[in-house]
Design an enzyme around this catalytic site. Structure first.
Site, PDB file in Angstrom:
ATOM      1  N   GLY A 142      13.219 -21.608  54.258  1.00  6.95           N
ATOM      2  CA  GLY A 142      13.882 -20.331  54.428  1.00  6.95           C
ATOM      3  C   GLY A 142      13.615 -19.392  53.275  1.00  6.95           C
ATOM      4  CB  SER A 143      14.471 -16.950  51.641  1.00  3.14           C
ATOM      5  OG  SER A 143      14.385 -15.825  50.816  1.00  3.14           O
ATOM      6  CB  SER A 144      11.215 -18.214  48.237  1.00  2.00           C
ATOM      7  OG  SER A 144      10.075 -18.543  47.473  1.00  2.00           O
ATOM      8  N   GLY A 146      10.359 -20.024  53.416  1.00  2.00           N
ATOM      9  CA  GLY A 146       9.705 -19.575  54.642  1.00  2.00           C
ATOM     10  C   GLY A 146       8.362 -18.947  54.346  1.00  2.00           C
ATOM     11  CG  MET A 147       8.104 -15.539  51.722  1.00  2.00           C
ATOM     12  SD  MET A 147       8.060 -14.585  50.173  1.00  2.00           S
ATOM     13  CE  MET A 147       9.661 -13.815  50.192  1.00  2.00           C
TER      14      MET A 147
END
Length: 297
Positions: A142-144, A146-147
């Protein structure tokens, strides 16, 4: 009798599955000439459930200002429960910086020597150590995280079968002009980094030049009112991965209120699925059943 019961309970508790750090694993890879050899190591932990019933592996990559242990203990991150319920092993990488490096040339290149390379080494080690089927390796975050899930799909497609990522950005969107590691990119986070589908697809292909093998199935989630990573990144991800898989940006199927009310699930053939969460900010809550279904677990 009571003492025997307590002793037995304590012994059983001592044997219960727990998150365990992996310290000594193979680190034989070498960065390509001209690449900054940052490190091939990052701290990481593994969770092997009491009853291993699957030869699959899930790699759960944490968000900014978190760690493997915090992510594992977060009640909103359901992968421990999934491991216990379905019996698969899970790997929990931990960044040594505030966020994952999804900006440097090293991390945005196959065998480049950055964070992506470190996670790839974890996967390779875990596949051998825990008797994992190499065709059943799945990545989420998720977020970083997810990146980084998007970056892993681009840089190490041969190691991963499917990805389910939450509140991320297109692979390569956070690239740093200066080559800085783990740099913040205001243009990307603000939704100003837009390109054609062809250009986004080329970004993925250029992370592993010459690769023509199978690529992981991609599922990504984004909230419509995300104020940290602009919702514009959702459509840029659609452009990127439909181009990589050479399919239309027009969904083959669109389902409203799926997997819950005010969510929309768009399928672009069997390999790309995008979930738009109306009224949801940063980050979109993990949906274990939907992600596991995408993985085939």
């Amino acid at each position: 009798m009571y003492k025997l019961f307590v002793a037995g309970a304590l012994a059983a508790g001592a044997l219960a599955a727990q998150l365990t750090q992996v310290s000594n694993y193979n680190n034989s890879a070498k960065a390509k000439p001209g690449m900054q050899d940052i490190t091939f190591r990052r701290p990481w932990w593994v969770y092997v459930p009491d009853a291993v019933k699957s030869d699959a592996l899930v790699v759960a990559i944490h968000s900014c200002q978190s760690s493997a242990q915090k992510y594992f203990q977060n009640s909103k991150i359901p992968w421990k429960q999934g491991s216990d319920r379905k019996g698969y092993v899970s790997v929990w990488p931990s960044s040594t910086t505030e966020c994952w490096d999804v900006s440097s040339r090293a991390s945005l290149s196959h065998d480049g020597g950055g964070d992506s390379n470190a996670i790839a080494n974890m996967i390779k080690y875990a596949v051998g150590q825990y008797k994992i089927d190499p065709k059943k390796v799945y990545v989420t975050g998720g977020s970083s995280g997810g990146m980084m899930s998007n970056v892993m799909a681009a840089t190490y497609p041969e190691l991963i079968s499917a990805v389910s990522l939450y509140s991320g950005v297109p692979a390569g969107c956070f690239v740093s002009a200066s080559g800085a590691s783990a740099a913040w990119n205001n243009s990307c986070s603000g939704g100003q980094s837009t390109a054609t589908a062809q250009k986004w697809g080329d970004v993925v292909r250029n992370m592993y030049p010459g690769y023509n093998g199978t690529r992981p199935k991609m599922q990504f989630w984004h909230g419509s009112v995300d104020s940290t990573l602009s919702p514009n990144n959702y459509q840029e991800e659609v452009k990127q991965w439909t181009n990589v898989f050479e399919v239309s940006q027009t969904p083959t199927e669109s389902k409203k209120d799926t997997p819950e009310k005010n969510y929309r699930t768009d399928d672009y053939g069997p390999n790309v699925e995008a979930i738009w969460a109306v009224g949801v900010g940063h980050s979109v809550p993990s949906h274990l059943d939907a992600s596991e279904a995408w993985f085939g677990l």
